[in-house]
Scaffold this motif. Structure first.
Motif, PDB file in Angstrom:
ATOM      1  N   ALA A  77       0.856  -1.196   0.000  1.00 26.63           N
ATOM      2  CA  ALA A  77       0.000   0.000   0.000  1.00 26.63           C
ATOM      3  C   ALA A  77       0.886   1.239   0.000  1.00 26.63           C
ATOM      4  CB  ALA A  77      -0.919   0.006   1.225  1.00 26.63           C
ATOM      5  N   ILE A  78       0.260   2.360  -0.331  1.00 21.58           N
ATOM      6  CA  ILE A  78       0.986   3.636  -0.421  1.00 21.58           C
ATOM      7  C   ILE A  78       0.241   4.648   0.450  1.00 21.58           C
ATOM      8  CG2 ILE A  78       1.808   5.428  -2.016  1.00 21.58           C
ATOM      9  CD1 ILE A  78       1.097   3.251  -4.289  1.00 21.58           C
ATOM     10  N   LEU A  79       0.978   5.374   1.270  1.00 21.47           N
ATOM     11  CA  LEU A  79       0.367   6.409   2.110  1.00 21.47           C
ATOM     12  C   LEU A  79       0.982   7.755   1.731  1.00 21.47           C
ATOM     13  CD1 LEU A  79      -1.569   6.966   4.506  1.00 21.47           C
ATOM     14  CD2 LEU A  79       0.388   6.640   6.035  1.00 21.47           C
ATOM     15  N   VAL A  80       0.115   8.681   1.320  1.00 22.10           N
ATOM     16  CA  VAL A  80       0.565   9.977   0.801  1.00 22.10           C
ATOM     17  C   VAL A  80       0.101  11.088   1.746  1.00 22.10           C
ATOM     18  CG1 VAL A  80       0.305  11.601  -1.126  1.00 22.10           C
ATOM     19  CG2 VAL A  80       0.481   9.163  -1.583  1.00 22.10           C
ATOM     20  N   GLY A  81       0.933  12.129   1.899  1.00 21.88           N
ATOM     21  CA  GLY A  81       0.534  13.305   2.673  1.00 21.88           C
ATOM     22  C   GLY A  81      -0.221  14.266   1.776  1.00 21.88           C
ATOM     23  N   ALA A  82       0.487  15.122   1.070  1.00 19.41           N
ATOM     24  CA  ALA A  82      -0.139  16.041   0.113  1.00 19.41           C
ATOM     25  C   ALA A  82       0.933  16.528  -0.838  1.00 19.41           C
ATOM     26  CB  ALA A  82      -0.770  17.222   0.842  1.00 19.41           C
ATOM     27  N   LEU A  83       0.502  16.923  -2.032  1.00 23.63           N
ATOM     28  CA  LEU A  83       1.437  17.459  -3.019  1.00 23.63           C
ATOM     29  C   LEU A  83       0.898  18.769  -3.561  1.00 23.63           C
ATOM     30  CD1 LEU A  83       1.980  13.951  -4.326  1.00 23.63           C
ATOM     31  CD2 LEU A  83       3.891  15.419  -3.655  1.00 23.63           C
ATOM     32  N   GLY A  84       1.737  19.786  -3.512  1.00 21.93           N
ATOM     33  CA  GLY A  84       1.340  21.104  -3.994  1.00 21.93           C
ATOM     34  C   GLY A  84       2.244  22.118  -3.325  1.00 21.93           C
ATOM     35  N   ASP A  85       2.808  23.005  -4.150  1.00 17.53           N
ATOM     36  CA  ASP A  85       3.761  23.967  -3.609  1.00 17.53           C
ATOM     37  C   ASP A  85       3.748  25.190  -4.517  1.00 17.53           C
ATOM     38  OD1 ASP A  85       6.407  25.337  -3.354  1.00 17.53           O
ATOM     39  OD2 ASP A  85       6.782  23.705  -1.916  1.00 17.53           O
ATOM     40  N   PRO A  86       3.654  26.378  -3.940  1.00 19.48           N
ATOM     41  CA  PRO A  86       3.600  27.574  -4.789  1.00 19.48           C
ATOM     42  C   PRO A  86       4.835  27.736  -5.673  1.00 19.48           C
ATOM     43  CG  PRO A  86       3.539  28.136  -2.409  1.00 19.48           C
ATOM     44  CD  PRO A  86       3.503  26.657  -2.512  1.00 19.48           C
ATOM     45  N   ARG A  87       5.957  27.099  -5.333  1.00 23.30           N
ATOM     46  CA  ARG A  87       7.148  27.210  -6.185  1.00 23.30           C
ATOM     47  C   ARG A  87       7.020  26.362  -7.455  1.00 23.30           C
ATOM     48  NH1 ARG A  87      11.503  25.052  -2.306  1.00 23.30           N
ATOM     49  NH2 ARG A  87       9.704  23.690  -1.931  1.00 23.30           N
ATOM     50  N   VAL A  88       5.997  25.513  -7.503  1.00 20.73           N
ATOM     51  CA  VAL A  88       5.735  24.727  -8.726  1.00 20.73           C
ATOM     52  C   VAL A  88       4.329  25.090  -9.184  1.00 20.73           C
ATOM     53  CG1 VAL A  88       5.771  22.412  -9.751  1.00 20.73           C
ATOM     54  CG2 VAL A  88       7.137  22.867  -7.690  1.00 20.73           C
ATOM     55  N   PRO A  89       4.191  26.283  -9.826  1.00 21.72           N
ATOM     56  CA  PRO A  89       2.853  26.812 -10.079  1.00 21.72           C
ATOM     57  C   PRO A  89       2.008  25.942 -10.997  1.00 21.72           C
ATOM     58  CG  PRO A  89       4.573  28.314 -10.919  1.00 21.72           C
ATOM     59  CD  PRO A  89       5.274  27.198 -10.212  1.00 21.72           C
ATOM     60  N   ASP A  90       2.624  25.156 -11.864  1.00 23.54           N
ATOM     61  CA  ASP A  90       1.791  24.305 -12.731  1.00 23.54           C
ATOM     62  C   ASP A  90       1.509  22.935 -12.099  1.00 23.54           C
ATOM     63  OD1 ASP A  90       4.202  23.009 -12.961  1.00 23.54           O
ATOM     64  OD2 ASP A  90       4.358  23.184 -15.142  1.00 23.54           O
ATOM     65  N   SER A  91       1.936  22.726 -10.844  1.00 27.78           N
ATOM     66  CA  SER A  91       1.662  21.473 -10.110  1.00 27.78           C
ATOM     67  C   SER A  91       2.100  20.227 -10.876  1.00 27.78           C
ATOM     68  CB  SER A  91       0.174  21.348  -9.749  1.00 27.78           C
ATOM     69  OG  SER A  91      -0.141  22.250  -8.734  1.00 27.78           O
ATOM     70  N   ARG A  92       3.149  20.392 -11.667  1.00 23.21           N
ATOM     71  CA  ARG A  92       3.637  19.285 -12.494  1.00 23.21           C
ATOM     72  C   ARG A  92       3.948  18.038 -11.656  1.00 23.21           C
ATOM     73  NH1 ARG A  92       7.034  19.732 -17.286  1.00 23.21           N
ATOM     74  NH2 ARG A  92       6.303  21.861 -17.198  1.00 23.21           N
ATOM     75  N   HIS A  93       4.580  18.258 -10.507  1.00 24.19           N
ATOM     76  CA  HIS A  93       4.972  17.095  -9.690  1.00 24.19           C
ATOM     77  C   HIS A  93       3.749  16.412  -9.090  1.00 24.19           C
ATOM     78  CE1 HIS A  93       4.314  20.081  -6.670  1.00 24.19           C
ATOM     79  NE2 HIS A  93       4.621  19.278  -5.676  1.00 24.19           N
ATOM     80  N   ALA A  94       2.729  17.223  -8.717  1.00 23.51           N
ATOM     81  CA  ALA A  94       1.503  16.625  -8.162  1.00 23.51           C
ATOM     82  C   ALA A  94       0.810  15.797  -9.238  1.00 23.51           C
ATOM     83  CB  ALA A  94       0.576  17.709  -7.639  1.00 23.51           C
ATOM     84  N   ARG A  95       0.833  16.310 -10.467  1.00 21.39           N
ATOM     85  CA  ARG A  95       0.199  15.561 -11.569  1.00 21.39           C
ATOM     86  C   ARG A  95       0.896  14.226 -11.778  1.00 21.39           C
ATOM     87  NH1 ARG A  95      -0.191  20.137 -14.467  1.00 21.39           N
ATOM     88  NH2 ARG A  95       1.422  19.493 -15.932  1.00 21.39           N
ATOM     89  N   ASP A  96       2.233  14.244 -11.758  1.00 24.13           N
ATOM     90  CA  ASP A  96       2.954  12.990 -12.006  1.00 24.13           C
ATOM     91  C   ASP A  96       2.830  12.027 -10.819  1.00 24.13           C
ATOM     92  OD1 ASP A  96       3.695  13.975 -14.412  1.00 24.13           O
ATOM     93  OD2 ASP A  96       5.825  14.184 -13.955  1.00 24.13           O
TER      94      ASP A  96
END
Ligand code: NAD
Ligand code: IPM
Ligand code: MN
Length: 358
Positions: A77-96
Motif C-alpha cells: 500500500a501507499i500512504l501519501v501526505g499532500a502534493l502542492g507547492d507555490p514554487r511549482v505553479p503548474d503542479s507538475r509534480h503533483a500531476r505525475d
C-alpha cells in the motif's frame, strides 16, 4: 548471546506489509509523521519513505523516477501526505506523483467516507451524527483529469484552450458497479448517482445509460439520480438522505470538500484510491495548505483516518477500528487541533490519539 526462539513462538496473524510513504509537501509531511506514529503502534508494517515532492523536483528536475510506478507496485500500500507547492505553479509534480499513480496503477475507485465524529463539529444548524454518514465514490481514472487537450496561440487574445472530458463505458460501469456492491456488502439501501446530463448531453448520457442498466441487478437498493448542482444543495440542506453517492472525477473532487466541511473541516477527511486486489493509495482529502505549513497547527486526523482505511484494505479491520476509536475519543475529549475546537498542535494531537490506542 544469540538465542534460538522456541518452536511455539507466537507469530503475527498477518505477515508484515510493505508501505510506501510519500509525505510530499507542506502540511502533508507533518500529518504523515503523526499517521506513522499511530500505525507503528499497530505493528506489522515496514515503511519505506520516498522523497518525491516539490523540494525533490526543484533539486533534481525530476518529479518521479522513470520506473516510479513500478516501484510503487512492489508495495502492499501507499500512504501519501499532500502534493502542492507555490514554487511549482503548474503542479507538475503533483500531476505525475498523485494523478499519475491513480492512472498508472489504475486506482479507479476514489473512496471518500463522510462521517461526523461529534455533533459539535457539524457546521449545519441542528444536524447530528445521524445526519452525516455517507460515502462518496469518485471515479478516479477518467473525466477531465486525463489531461487531453491543448492550447492554441497561448498568451494571445486569440487563445483557444481545450480540456477534454473522457467517459468510457468501462470506466463508468466499474465505478457504478462498485458503488452498488459496496452498498449491498454494507447493508445500505440507497445509492445516488450525480451527473450533469442536462448540459453534457454526450458524456453524461453514458452515465445515465449505465446507471439505469446496473441498478436492475440491485432491486433491493433504491437507486436515485440528482444533477450535481442539486446534489451540492442537498448536501448542505439535507445530508441525511445520502448513504452512497457515485459521481465522476471532477464532481467527486468538489463535493468531497463539502463532505470535509460537513465533518468539521478538511482536516478531518480521509480517502483511499483503490483497485480492489491491487496496491492501493491512501491520503487525506486536504492538500498541502501552504499557509499552515511548518507551524505545527495542521489537523492530523484526516491522515490518521486514511491510515485506518489502509489497514482495513490490508485486511486488518481490528487495527483500523482501534485507530478510529482512538480518534473518536480524542475528538470527544477535545484533545485536537484548533480547527476542530481544541488547543493542541499537530504533534500533540497525534500523541493524544496514540495515547488512546488500546
Ligand atoms: P488545502 O486542502 O491544502 O487547504 C485549504 C484550506 O483548508 C487550508 O487553508 C485550511 O484552512 C484548511 N485545511 C486543509 N487541511 C487542513 C488540516 N489538515 N488542518 C487544518 N486545516 C486544514 O487546499 P488548497 O489551499 O486549495 O491547496 C493547497 C495546495 O495543495 C495546492 O497546491 C493544491 O493543488 C494542493 N492539493 C493537494 C491535494 C493532495 O495532495 N491530495 C489535495 C488538495 C490540494
Ligand atoms: C484531491 C486533490 C487533487 C484532485 C489535486 C491535488 C489534483 O484536490 O485529491 O482531492 O483534484 O484530485
Ligand atoms: Mn480535492
Amino acid at each position: 548471546m544469540n538465542r534460538t526462539p522456541p518452536h511455539n513462538i507466537v507469530v503475527a496473524a498477518h505477515p508484515s506489509s510493505k508501505i510506501a510513504l510519500i509525505p510530499g509537501d507542506g502540511i502533508g509531511r507533518e500529518v504523515i509523521a503523526e499517521a506513522v506514529k499511530v500505525l507503528k503502534a499497530t505493528g506489522g508494517l515496514d515503511f519505506h519513505e520516498l522523497p518525491w515532492s516539490a523540494d525533490h523536483y526543484l533539486q533534481t528536475g525530476r518529479t518521479i523516477p522513470p520506473d516510479g510506478y513500478d516501484i510503487l507496485r512492489e508495495f502492499d500500500a501507499i500512504l501519501v501526505g499532500a502534493l502542492g507547492d507555490p514554487r511549482v505553479p503548474d503542479s507538475r509534480h503533483a500531476r505525475d506523483i498523485l494523478l499519475g499513480t491513480r492512472f498508472e496503477l489504475d486506482l479507479f475507485v476514489n473512496y471518500r467516507p463522510v462521517r461526523l465524529l461529534d455533533d459539535r463539529l457539524c457546521p449545519l444548524k441542528g444536524r447530528t451524527r445521524a445526519d452525516i454518514d455517507f460515502v462518496v465514490f469518485r471515479e478516479n481514472t477518467e473525466g477531465v483529469y486525463v489531461g487531453i487537450g491543448g492550447r492554441f496561440k497561448p498568451g494571445t487574445d486569440d487563445e483557444v484552450a481545450i480540456q477534454e472530458e473522457i467517459n468510457t463505458y468501462k470506466g463508468v460501469h466499474r465505478i457504478i458497479r462498485h458503488a452498488f456492491e459496496f452498498a449491498r456488502a454494507h447493508g445500505l439501501r440507497r445509492v445516488c448517482m450525480a451527473d450533469k446530463s442536462n448540459a453534457m448531453a454526450h458524456g453524461h448520457a453514458l452515465w445515465q445509460r449505465v446507471y439505469a442498466a446496473v441498478q436492475t441487478d440491485y432491486p433491493d437498493i433504491e437507486a436515485t439520480h440528482l444533477y450535481i448542482d442539486a446534489l451540492a444543495m442537498f448536501l448542505v440542506q439535507d445530508p441525511g438522505r445520502f448513504q452512497v453517492i457515485v459521481t465522476n472525477n471532477l464532481f467527486g473532487d468538489i463535493i468531497t470538500d463539502i463532505g470535509g466541511a460537513l465533518q468539521g473541516g478538511l482536516g478531518m477527511a480521509a480517502s483511499g484510491n483503490l483497485h480492489p486486489g491491487r496496491t492501493s493509495m491512501f491520503e487525506p482529502v486536504h492538500g498541502s495548505a501552504p499557509p499552515l505549513a511548518g507551524k505545527n497547527i495542521a489537523n492530523p486526523i484526516g491522515a490518521i483516518l486514511s491510515a485506518a482505511l489502509m489497514l482495513e484494505t490490508l485486511g486488518r479491520d481490528d487495527d483500523a477500528r482501534r485507530i478510529e476509536r482512538a480518534v473518536e475519543s480524542a475528538v470527544h475529549d477535545r484533545e485536537v487541533t484548533r480547527d476542530v475546537g481544541g488547543t493542541l498542535g499537530t504533534r500533540e494531537a497525534g500523541e493524544a490519539i496514540l495515547g488512546r490506542m488500546t
